[in-house]
Design an enzyme around this catalytic site. Structure first.
Site, PDB file in Angstrom:
ATOM      1  N   HIS A   1      39.100  32.282  47.529  1.00 20.43           N
ATOM      2  CA  HIS A   1      39.021  32.522  48.970  1.00 20.43           C
ATOM      3  C   HIS A   1      37.563  32.723  49.357  1.00 20.43           C
ATOM      4  O   HIS A   1      36.793  33.282  48.602  1.00 20.43           O
ATOM      5  CB  HIS A   1      39.810  33.792  49.337  1.00 20.43           C
ATOM      6  CG  HIS A   1      40.170  33.863  50.785  1.00 20.43           C
ATOM      7  ND1 HIS A   1      39.303  34.328  51.738  1.00 20.43           N
ATOM      8  CD2 HIS A   1      41.294  33.486  51.438  1.00 20.43           C
ATOM      9  CE1 HIS A   1      39.889  34.257  52.922  1.00 20.43           C
ATOM     10  NE2 HIS A   1      41.099  33.758  52.772  1.00 20.43           N
TER      11      HIS A   1
ATOM     12  N   ASP B   1      48.462  31.697  49.838  1.00 15.68           N
ATOM     13  CA  ASP B   1      49.266  30.480  49.647  1.00 15.68           C
ATOM     14  C   ASP B   1      49.895  30.357  48.269  1.00 15.68           C
ATOM     15  O   ASP B   1      50.686  29.449  48.038  1.00 15.68           O
ATOM     16  CB  ASP B   1      48.378  29.254  49.905  1.00 15.68           C
ATOM     17  CG  ASP B   1      48.005  29.155  51.377  1.00 15.68           C
ATOM     18  OD1 ASP B   1      46.814  29.078  51.693  1.00 15.68           O
ATOM     19  OD2 ASP B   1      48.935  29.194  52.210  1.00 15.68           O
TER      20      ASP B   1
ATOM     21  N   HIS C   1      42.938  24.612  53.167  1.00 20.47           N
ATOM     22  CA  HIS C   1      43.264  25.683  54.123  1.00 20.47           C
ATOM     23  C   HIS C   1      44.775  25.928  54.093  1.00 20.47           C
ATOM     24  O   HIS C   1      45.328  26.198  53.049  1.00 20.47           O
ATOM     25  CB  HIS C   1      42.723  25.266  55.500  1.00 20.47           C
ATOM     26  CG  HIS C   1      42.699  26.338  56.544  1.00 20.47           C
ATOM     27  ND1 HIS C   1      42.901  27.670  56.295  1.00 20.47           N
ATOM     28  CD2 HIS C   1      42.472  26.255  57.884  1.00 20.47           C
ATOM     29  CE1 HIS C   1      42.807  28.354  57.421  1.00 20.47           C
ATOM     30  NE2 HIS C   1      42.556  27.523  58.400  1.00 20.47           N
TER      31      HIS C   1
HETATM   32  C1  SDX Z   1      43.631  29.873  53.356  1.00 19.82           C
HETATM   33  O1  SDX Z   1      39.532  31.494  55.528  1.00 19.82           O
HETATM   34  C2  SDX Z   1      40.686  32.000  55.527  1.00 19.82           C
HETATM   35  O2  SDX Z   1      40.895  33.131  55.846  1.00 19.82           O
HETATM   36  C3  SDX Z   1      41.810  31.071  55.143  1.00 19.82           C
HETATM   37  C4  SDX Z   1      43.191  31.702  55.005  1.00 19.82           C
HETATM   38  C5  SDX Z   1      43.724  32.134  56.337  1.00 19.82           C
HETATM   39  O3  SDX Z   1      44.538  33.062  56.378  1.00 19.82           O
HETATM   40  O4  SDX Z   1      43.391  31.478  57.367  1.00 19.82           O
HETATM   41  O5  SDX Z   1      43.111  32.837  54.158  1.00 19.82           O
HETATM   42  C6  SDX Z   1      44.208  30.720  54.434  1.00 19.82           C
HETATM   43  O6  SDX Z   1      43.123  28.823  53.642  1.00 19.82           O
HETATM   44  C7  SDX Z   1      43.641  30.386  51.943  1.00 19.82           C
HETATM   45  C8  SDX Z   1      42.901  29.425  50.952  1.00 19.82           C
HETATM   46  C9  SDX Z   1      43.893  28.318  50.530  1.00 19.82           C
HETATM   47  N1  SDX Z   1      43.201  27.287  49.780  1.00 19.82           N
HETATM   48  C10 SDX Z   1      43.434  27.093  48.459  1.00 19.82           C
HETATM   49  O7  SDX Z   1      44.137  27.823  47.771  1.00 19.82           O
HETATM   50  C11 SDX Z   1      42.739  25.868  47.873  1.00 19.82           C
HETATM   51  C12 SDX Z   1      42.085  26.246  46.547  1.00 19.82           C
HETATM   52  N2  SDX Z   1      40.967  27.184  46.831  1.00 19.82           N
HETATM   53  C13 SDX Z   1      39.724  26.603  47.127  1.00 19.82           C
HETATM   54  O8  SDX Z   1      39.494  25.285  47.257  1.00 19.82           O
HETATM   55  C14 SDX Z   1      38.611  27.574  47.495  1.00 19.82           C
HETATM   56  O9  SDX Z   1      38.757  28.721  46.767  1.00 19.82           O
HETATM   57  C15 SDX Z   1      38.498  27.899  48.966  1.00 19.82           C
HETATM   58  C16 SDX Z   1      38.410  26.663  49.784  1.00 19.82           C
HETATM   59  C17 SDX Z   1      39.646  28.708  49.413  1.00 19.82           C
HETATM   60  C18 SDX Z   1      37.216  28.710  49.170  1.00 19.82           C
HETATM   61  O10 SDX Z   1      36.182  27.882  48.808  1.00 19.82           O
HETATM   62  P1  SDX Z   1      34.649  28.341  48.927  1.00 19.82           P
HETATM   63  O11 SDX Z   1      34.522  29.729  49.419  1.00 19.82           O
HETATM   64  O12 SDX Z   1      33.915  27.280  49.664  1.00 19.82           O
HETATM   65  O13 SDX Z   1      34.232  28.385  47.429  1.00 19.82           O
HETATM   66  P2  SDX Z   1      33.613  27.171  46.659  1.00 19.82           P
HETATM   67  O14 SDX Z   1      34.422  25.929  46.932  1.00 19.82           O
HETATM   68  O15 SDX Z   1      32.170  27.165  46.958  1.00 19.82           O
HETATM   69  O16 SDX Z   1      33.888  27.603  45.144  1.00 19.82           O
HETATM   70  C19 SDX Z   1      33.027  28.504  44.491  1.00 19.82           C
HETATM   71  C20 SDX Z   1      33.213  28.206  43.013  1.00 19.82           C
HETATM   72  C21 SDX Z   1      33.052  26.721  42.687  1.00 19.82           C
HETATM   73  O17 SDX Z   1      32.684  26.636  41.305  1.00 19.82           O
HETATM   74  P3  SDX Z   1      31.114  26.354  40.952  1.00 19.82           P
HETATM   75  O18 SDX Z   1      30.691  25.160  41.779  1.00 19.82           O
HETATM   76  O19 SDX Z   1      30.423  27.637  41.319  1.00 19.82           O
HETATM   77  O20 SDX Z   1      31.131  26.078  39.472  1.00 19.82           O
HETATM   78  O21 SDX Z   1      34.558  28.519  42.632  1.00 19.82           O
HETATM   79  C22 SDX Z   1      35.241  27.331  42.234  1.00 19.82           C
HETATM   80  C23 SDX Z   1      34.448  26.172  42.797  1.00 19.82           C
HETATM   81  O22 SDX Z   1      34.622  25.016  41.978  1.00 19.82           O
HETATM   82  N3  SDX Z   1      36.548  27.404  42.837  1.00 19.82           N
HETATM   83  C24 SDX Z   1      37.668  27.048  42.214  1.00 19.82           C
HETATM   84  C25 SDX Z   1      38.699  27.318  43.124  1.00 19.82           C
HETATM   85  N4  SDX Z   1      38.178  27.825  44.259  1.00 19.82           N
HETATM   86  C26 SDX Z   1      36.848  27.870  44.085  1.00 19.82           C
HETATM   87  N5  SDX Z   1      37.869  26.533  40.971  1.00 19.82           N
HETATM   88  C27 SDX Z   1      39.170  26.272  40.642  1.00 19.82           C
HETATM   89  N6  SDX Z   1      40.208  26.524  41.472  1.00 19.82           N
HETATM   90  C28 SDX Z   1      40.018  27.033  42.705  1.00 19.82           C
HETATM   91  N7  SDX Z   1      41.052  27.273  43.508  1.00 19.82           N
END
Ligand code: SDX
Length: 428
Positions: A306, A362, A267
């Site tokens: 996201h 971020d 997050h």
């Molecule tokens: C914020 O919700 C909000 O609005 C939050 C926010 C706010 O203003 O409050 O916008 C702020 O938190 C932004 C997000 C910051 N986090 C990161 O940058 C961390 C890296 N990103 C992730 O871990 C991920 O993308 C999330 C947590 C942000 C979202 O995760 P989801 O929606 O639960 O997606 P998921 O984990 O189910 O991923 C779906 C697929 C997976 O692959 P498969 O299992 O389908 O093979 O996408 C892949 C994940 O492995 N994936 C990534 C990835 N994010 C998702 N693979 C590599 N790098 C990534 N960053």
């Protein structure tokens, strides 16, 4: 055609009509679907709430496919260009842009509360010198609940508003004190003649000079970052604010929980994790190997992806543009080229394209924060300061919503059912 869902339960052959409103059905309307009288009734199973609306809100609208973000209907691009953080905070809390008189009164009402009780300084001194500022921040926000016992009167709108102003006003002071504590420097009192962002820079960086000179480019860049981070509908931290707030606890205690959720690397902690990741990659030559590891599931590309945005996060676009304005003053970040190369490769790679992974808020923000002189450990605190406006606005909306009551989800029970206690000598 009627706005209803006709559900046929193939287990019994029975049919049910369920109303559809605002693109949703009420989960409780499924409870009537049973196989027999002993059946509790149907529930929905939605871990992490990927497809569940928890509330009705009029504060922030996001269209993840189109990359749209609006606060009370105003596009984030226009607010970032034309507004200020305190004006945006007013908009989030009251729902309309203020008149000049309303804004002046609001700014005055916030500014008069920037000071912290002297005991808070002693409380902060209890932390180790290397305590993470986010841990200091969330602990201190929670501790503030002990200074304002009337904050428990959550059903009184006037009392709620008084603490909304206090929280918006005091979070920069808490953040600055946490930063000064981590650098072993004396605390700088707020200067209420400066802007919100200017005063924050003053409390962070003033040394022995008589008056801190605010750099207007950096002041405006920080204010834009605060606008961009102010609210984001039902994200993890806001969900925590609402869930904790639903127990009718005071807003300081609820916000300590919201800040704790923001602290997580998935997050708000992602901005700090992006800098750590860029430093680990080191240089452009290592990018292909790093991307290969991410695609093999060995870690994540922090700052990418996201839950809602399946296109470029509109905030990331503005932050990327603001970064260049900051670098004109501070000198460019050595990690900028690396970040740009990482983005270029990721946006061309099928793995990221298929999963609709784009830079989020971020990805570039940490580069600006570092150029402004912050250590990575401060980055999430810098996110929490402006998100205070969103958290308190959502908390206030919660208490105005007749649909809301204490949050208490159900579960699918997967454990043992009734069994007798086993004496010690009978246990395996
Ligand atoms: C914020 O919700 C909000 O609005 C939050 C926010 C706010 O203003 O409050 O916008 C702020 O938190 C932004 C997000 C910051 N986090 C990161 O940058 C961390 C890296 N990103 C992730 O871990 C991920 O993308 C999330 C947590 C942000 C979202 O995760 P989801 O929606 O639960 O997606 P998921 O984990 O189910 O991923 C779906 C697929 C997976 O692959 P498969 O299992 O389908 O093979 O996408 C892949 C994940 O492995 N994936 C990534 C990835 N994010 C998702 N693979 C590599 N790098 C990534 N960053």
């Amino acid at each position: 055609m009627a706005d209803t869902l006709t559900i046929t339960d193939n287990r019994t052959g029975k049919q049910y009509e369920v109303p559809v409103t605002d693109g949703t059905i009420k989960a409780i309307d499924l409870r009537q679907i049973k196989v027999d009288d002993d059946d509790f009734g149907l529930m929905t199973y939605d871990p992490a709430f990927t497809n569940t609306a928890s509330c009705r809100s009029a504060i922030t609208y996001i269209d993840g496919d189109k990359g749209i973000l609006e606060y009370r209907g105003y596009p984030i691009e226009q607010l970032a260009e034309k507004s200020t953080y305190l004006e945006v905070a007013y908009l989030l809390v009251f729902g309309e842009l203020p008149t000049a008189a309303q804004l002046a009164e609001w700014i005055d009402g916030v500014t008069t509360h920037t000071l912290l009780h002297e005991n808070i300084k002693h409380l902060m001194r209890g932390f180790r010198y290397d305590a993470h500022p986010m841990g200091v921040f969330l602990s201190t926000v929670g501790a503030l609940s002990t200074f304002y016992p009337d904050a428990k009167k959550v059903h009184d709108p006037a009392i709620r508003l008084s603490h909304i102003k206090k929280l918006i006003a005091k979070t920069p002071t808490i953040a600055a004190y946490a930063y000064r504590h981590s650098t072993g420097r004396f605390y700088v009192y707020p200067d209420n003649n400066l802007s919100f962002a200017g005063n924050f820079l003053n409390m962070l960086f003033k040394m022995t000079e008589a008056k801190y000179e605010v750099n207007p480019v950096l002041e405006r860049a920080l204010d834009i970052l605060f606008i961009l981070h102010a609210d984001h509908e039902q994200n993890c931290g806001t969900n925590a604010m609402r869930a904790i707030g639903s127990s009718e606890v005071d807003p300081y205690s609820a916000m300590a929980g919201a800040a704790a959720a923001l602290y997580g690397p998935l997050h708000g902690g992602a901005n700090e994790a992006v800098l750590t990741m860029l430093r680990q990659i080191g240089n452009k030559a290592n990018v292909p190997d790093f991307i290969k590891k991410v695609k093999a599931g060995e870690g994540r590309l922090m700052g990418f992806g996201h839950r809602v945005y399946k296109s470029y996060d509109p905030r990331a676009k503005i932050i990327k543009k603001t970064a260049y304005e900051v670098f004109d003053v501070t000198g460019t970040s050595p990690l900028l080229d690396l970040a740009l190369e990482l983005e270029r490769i990721a946006l061309e790679d099928e793995y990221f394209v298929k999963r609709k992974l784009y830079p989020n808020v971020d990805f570039y923000s940490g580069l600006i924060y570092e150029a402004l002189g912050f250590a990575p450990e401060m980055f999430t605190v810098l996110f929490a300061i402006p998100r205070t406006a969103g958290w308190v606005a959502q908390w206030d909306e919660l208490h105005r919503d007749a649909d809301q009551k204490i949050a208490r989800p159900r579960q699918i029970y997967t454990g043992h059912r009734t069994r007798d206690y086993v004496a010690m000598d009978k246990r395996q």
